[in-house]
Design an enzyme around this catalytic site. Structure first.
Site, PDB file in Angstrom:
ATOM      1  N   LYS A   1       0.829  -1.221   0.000  1.00 14.36           N
ATOM      2  CA  LYS A   1       0.000   0.000   0.000  1.00 14.36           C
ATOM      3  C   LYS A   1       0.853   1.256   0.000  1.00 14.36           C
ATOM      4  O   LYS A   1       0.629   2.175  -0.797  1.00 14.36           O
ATOM      5  CB  LYS A   1      -0.924  -0.023   1.231  1.00 14.36           C
ATOM      6  CG  LYS A   1      -1.587   1.308   1.519  1.00 14.36           C
ATOM      7  CD  LYS A   1      -2.411   1.283   2.783  1.00 14.36           C
ATOM      8  CE  LYS A   1      -1.661   1.432   4.073  1.00 14.36           C
ATOM      9  NZ  LYS A   1      -1.408   2.798   4.552  1.00 14.36           N
ATOM     10  N   ASN A   2       1.827   1.313   0.902  1.00 13.01           N
ATOM     11  CA  ASN A   2       2.568   2.564   1.074  1.00 13.01           C
ATOM     12  C   ASN A   2       3.585   2.826  -0.039  1.00 13.01           C
ATOM     13  O   ASN A   2       4.186   3.897  -0.085  1.00 13.01           O
ATOM     14  CB  ASN A   2       3.240   2.610   2.461  1.00 13.01           C
ATOM     15  CG  ASN A   2       2.199   2.792   3.559  1.00 13.01           C
ATOM     16  OD1 ASN A   2       1.056   3.153   3.283  1.00 13.01           O
ATOM     17  ND2 ASN A   2       2.578   2.530   4.800  1.00 13.01           N
TER      18      ASN A   2
ATOM     19  N   ASP B   1       4.643   0.236  12.068  1.00 13.70           N
ATOM     20  CA  ASP B   1       3.391  -0.345  11.564  1.00 13.70           C
ATOM     21  C   ASP B   1       3.214  -1.811  11.963  1.00 13.70           C
ATOM     22  O   ASP B   1       2.176  -2.413  11.674  1.00 13.70           O
ATOM     23  CB  ASP B   1       3.311  -0.211  10.031  1.00 13.70           C
ATOM     24  CG  ASP B   1       3.177   1.232   9.590  1.00 13.70           C
ATOM     25  OD1 ASP B   1       2.902   2.095  10.452  1.00 13.70           O
ATOM     26  OD2 ASP B   1       3.358   1.510   8.390  1.00 13.70           O
TER      27      ASP B   1
HETATM   28  C1  EPZ Z   1       4.095   6.792   6.675  1.00 13.45           C
HETATM   29  O1  EPZ Z   1       3.359   7.832   7.300  1.00 13.45           O
HETATM   30  C2  EPZ Z   1       3.113   5.648   6.498  1.00 13.45           C
HETATM   31  N1  EPZ Z   1       2.008   6.110   5.668  1.00 13.45           N
HETATM   32  C3  EPZ Z   1       2.629   5.174   7.854  1.00 13.45           C
HETATM   33  O2  EPZ Z   1       1.858   4.015   7.629  1.00 13.45           O
HETATM   34  C4  EPZ Z   1       3.812   4.796   8.732  1.00 13.45           C
HETATM   35  O3  EPZ Z   1       3.347   4.513  10.025  1.00 13.45           O
HETATM   36  C5  EPZ Z   1       4.809   5.946   8.804  1.00 13.45           C
HETATM   37  O4  EPZ Z   1       5.187   6.358   7.462  1.00 13.45           O
HETATM   38  C6  EPZ Z   1       6.089   5.592   9.549  1.00 13.45           C
HETATM   39  O5  EPZ Z   1       6.729   4.514   8.941  1.00 13.45           O
HETATM   40  C7  EPZ Z   1       2.149   6.131   4.357  1.00 13.45           C
HETATM   41  O6  EPZ Z   1       3.174   5.776   3.804  1.00 13.45           O
HETATM   42  C8  EPZ Z   1       0.956   6.572   3.569  1.00 13.45           C
HETATM   43  P1  EPZ Z   1       6.362  10.050   8.663  1.00 13.45           P
HETATM   44  P2  EPZ Z   1       3.954   9.295   7.331  1.00 13.45           P
HETATM   45  O7  EPZ Z   1       6.298  11.269   7.825  1.00 13.45           O
HETATM   46  O8  EPZ Z   1       4.524   9.621   6.006  1.00 13.45           O
HETATM   47  C9  EPZ Z   1       7.118  13.079  12.617  1.00 13.45           C
HETATM   48  C10 EPZ Z   1       0.115   2.492   8.045  1.00 13.45           C
HETATM   49  O9  EPZ Z   1      -0.331   1.898   9.050  1.00 13.45           O
HETATM   50  N2  EPZ Z   1       6.966  14.091  11.534  1.00 13.45           N
HETATM   51  O10 EPZ Z   1       7.584   9.218   8.619  1.00 13.45           O
HETATM   52  O11 EPZ Z   1       2.910  10.180   7.870  1.00 13.45           O
HETATM   53  C11 EPZ Z   1       5.799  12.835  13.313  1.00 13.45           C
HETATM   54  O12 EPZ Z   1       6.051  12.608  14.664  1.00 13.45           O
HETATM   55  C12 EPZ Z   1       0.515   3.952   8.130  1.00 13.45           C
HETATM   56  O13 EPZ Z   1       0.213   1.973   6.924  1.00 13.45           O
HETATM   57  C13 EPZ Z   1       7.115  15.416  11.858  1.00 13.45           C
HETATM   58  O14 EPZ Z   1       7.346  15.783  13.009  1.00 13.45           O
HETATM   59  O15 EPZ Z   1       5.120   9.104   8.378  1.00 13.45           O
HETATM   60  C14 EPZ Z   1       5.284  11.572  12.686  1.00 13.45           C
HETATM   61  O16 EPZ Z   1       4.408  10.899  13.532  1.00 13.45           O
HETATM   62  C15 EPZ Z   1       0.121   4.634   9.374  1.00 13.45           C
HETATM   63  N3  EPZ Z   1       6.940  16.351  10.858  1.00 13.45           N
HETATM   64  C16 EPZ Z   1       6.579  10.795  12.438  1.00 13.45           C
HETATM   65  O17 EPZ Z   1       7.541  11.832  12.116  1.00 13.45           O
HETATM   66  C17 EPZ Z   1       6.651  16.006   9.572  1.00 13.45           C
HETATM   67  O18 EPZ Z   1       6.536  16.910   8.704  1.00 13.45           O
HETATM   68  C18 EPZ Z   1       6.547   9.802  11.288  1.00 13.45           C
HETATM   69  O19 EPZ Z   1       6.055  10.485  10.144  1.00 13.45           O
HETATM   70  C19 EPZ Z   1       6.516  14.652   9.260  1.00 13.45           C
HETATM   71  C20 EPZ Z   1       6.677  13.713  10.251  1.00 13.45           C
END
Ligand code: EPZ
Length: 442
Positions: free
Chosen positions: A22-23, A309
């Site tokens: 998916k991702n 995840d």
């Molecule tokens: C991706 O989310 C995935 N989603 C998530 O999968 C996954 O949990 C996550 O990466 C971590 O691996 C998709 O790919 C669509 P991040 P994303 O940007 O991109 C901080 C699932 O279950 N952060 O790496 O949103 C914040 O704390 C889903 O399939 C900032 O502070 O993850 C965030 O919680 C859920 N500022 C953490 O990093 C930002 O601008 C991880 O975010 C961006 C992130």
């Protein structure tokens, strides 16, 4: 609304084919809007978030045709930036990728606040914004979402991410692909979905190097051409079935997987007592378990560390492991809302904070009614229901459907007793102690 009805206590045995990731498929679908020519994507998972993405892109003028349930033909020539439908954008987190695409093709963007799984710690997009600003865009929020424009057009830039954010890395690759000049993304995320996005774009004529390392270089190109690309297997779907058999006992073989993506999950399953055999050449992993599991300490980390995840699914295993296990959640704070639901089955925690949880194994779980709180938390509920004595019901299945293709079909084929049915409003509920739909005791 639908619910799952699961009668636990059955071992899982047999073979399960793993769907596309998916991702990886999500950013690649959005990337097709950068391309005036036709791409064919194979192994696209039939999950809700993909359906929503297809609807968003179609509403914005992208032509998308299903050649089969998992093969899509996509042409982005008609893409109209800044026309995204707000209600659909609010449903998924990946709609944030529209910003990178719109800035890349039109130098302006406007989208509603993206949705997706809602965690207590919030999911900021500040790193995305800072990256776009470094490339020359002026970004701001408005009452409904984000908007931005690049008065002189985007230009290549050196960008350092404070955190190795998956989303920010994707968005900046998308923005940089057609942007003149050289963009460097430092402290980039290294997840397989980043590598997959870069491979796909390079197949279309982009110039992206070092994806999979923490410093990605993008040299802007003037246009892309079509290609055929196969989405890699979903390492989280695979990990979920691996964890499920560790908890129920039995022996299953996963087909169509890349074992190297699963190493952290494999290591932790072995540490808990499951037997795991990986075959890279055959793209299979076989997991067997006698349910005799041991407590572990788990710390989530960016790839190649243990994935956030998979954290809830391992909490479900810890619930029946001998001893006291500890989870440290370093990626997404507040990702423990699901624990309250698991406790209904007898899962015992002896300490919980925003970034950690301590779980004491018990010898037996009992069936309960649970409500999915988010995608992976919902998967953990399916797992405890499979392990529990009696019949459980899980509501809010649409959250699980965001990322699992035909979960009840795949688990049934492995021997689980699991059914999907309508979740009737309470005034329509049968007065008997048996489900009107399934005949199973409620
Ligand atoms: C991706 O989310 C995935 N989603 C998530 O999968 C996954 O949990 C996550 O990466 C971590 O691996 C998709 O790919 C669509 P991040 P994303 O940007 O991109 C901080 C699932 O279950 N952060 O790496 O949103 C914040 O704390 C889903 O399939 C900032 O502070 O993850 C965030 O919680 C859920 N500022 C953490 O990093 C930002 O601008 C991880 O975010 C961006 C992130």
């Amino acid at each position: 609304m639908e619910k799952l009805i699961i009668t636990g206590g059955k071992q899982l045995n047999g073979t399960v084919a793993i769907s596309g990731m998916k991702n990886a498929a999500l950013p690649i679908l959005f990337a097709c809007a950068l391309n005036q020519q036709t791409c064919v994507l194979q192994n696209v998972p039939a999950v809700k978030d993909i359906e929503t993405t297809v609807s968003i892109l179609t509403a914005m003028g992208v032509s998308i045709r299903h050649l089969s349930p998992t093969t899509l033909e996509i042409n982005g020539a008609g893409f109209q930036p800044c026309t995204s439908p707000n209600p659909l954008v609010r449903r998924i987190r990946a709609s944030s990728y529209l910003m990178g695409v719109e800035l890349g093709v039109a130098g302006r963007t406007r989208i509603a606040f993206p949705g997706g799984c809602d965690f207590d710690g919030g999911r900021p997009l500040d790193l995305h914004m800072k990256g776009f600003e470094a490339m020359g865009a002026e970004m701001r929020t408005y009452n409904e979402g984000y908007m931005g424009h690049a008065p002189d057009g985007l230009e290549g830039a050196k960008i350092y991410l404070n955190k190795a954010s998956v989303g920010a890395t994707v968005n900046l690759i998308l923005a940089a692909t057609l942007t003149p000049g050289h963009t460097v993304i430092s402290n980039a995320a290294r997840e397989p979905h980043i590598v997959s996005l870069a491979r796909f774009l390079n197949e279309c004529g982009a110039n992206i190097v070092n994806a999979g390392t923490s410093e990605i270089h993008v040299e802007g190109v003037s246009s892309l051409h079509g290609c055929t690309y196969r989405i890699p297997p979903d390492m989280i779907e695979a990990g979920t079935y691996m964890a499920a058999v560790a908890g129920t006992g039995g022996c299953i073989t996963l087909t169509g997987v890349y074992p190297e993506h699963l190493q952290a999950t494999i290591d932790k399953l072995r540490e808990m007592g499951a037997t795991v055999e990986a075959n890279n050449a055959m793209e299979t992993v076989t997991v067997s378990s006698d349910r005799n599991l041991f407590a572990i300490e788990l710390e989530t980390q960016p790839y190649p560390g243990f994935p956030t995840d998979m954290q809830p699914q391992f909490a479900a295993l810890m619930a029946v492991a001998k001893g006291t296990s500890i989870i440290r959640e370093n990626i997404i704070g507040g990702r423990f809302a699901y624990l309250e639901q698991l406790k209904r089955t007898g899962v015992k925690t002896i300490g919980e904070a925003k970034e950690s949880a301590c779980i004491e194994g018990v010898s037996r779980l009992s069936a309960a009614n649970m409500t999915a709180t988010d995608l992976r938390g919902g998967a953990a509920m399916v797992m405890v229901a499979l392990m529990a004595t009696g019949t459980s019901e899980i509501r809010n299945v649409h959250l699980i459907d965001r990322g699992y293709d035909n979960i009840e079909g795949k688990l049934s084929a492995l021997g689980a007793t699991i059914l999907r049915c309508q979740d009737l409003p309470s005034e329509n509920l049968p007065t008997s102690n048996f489900s009107a739909v399934t005949g199973i005791p409620l």
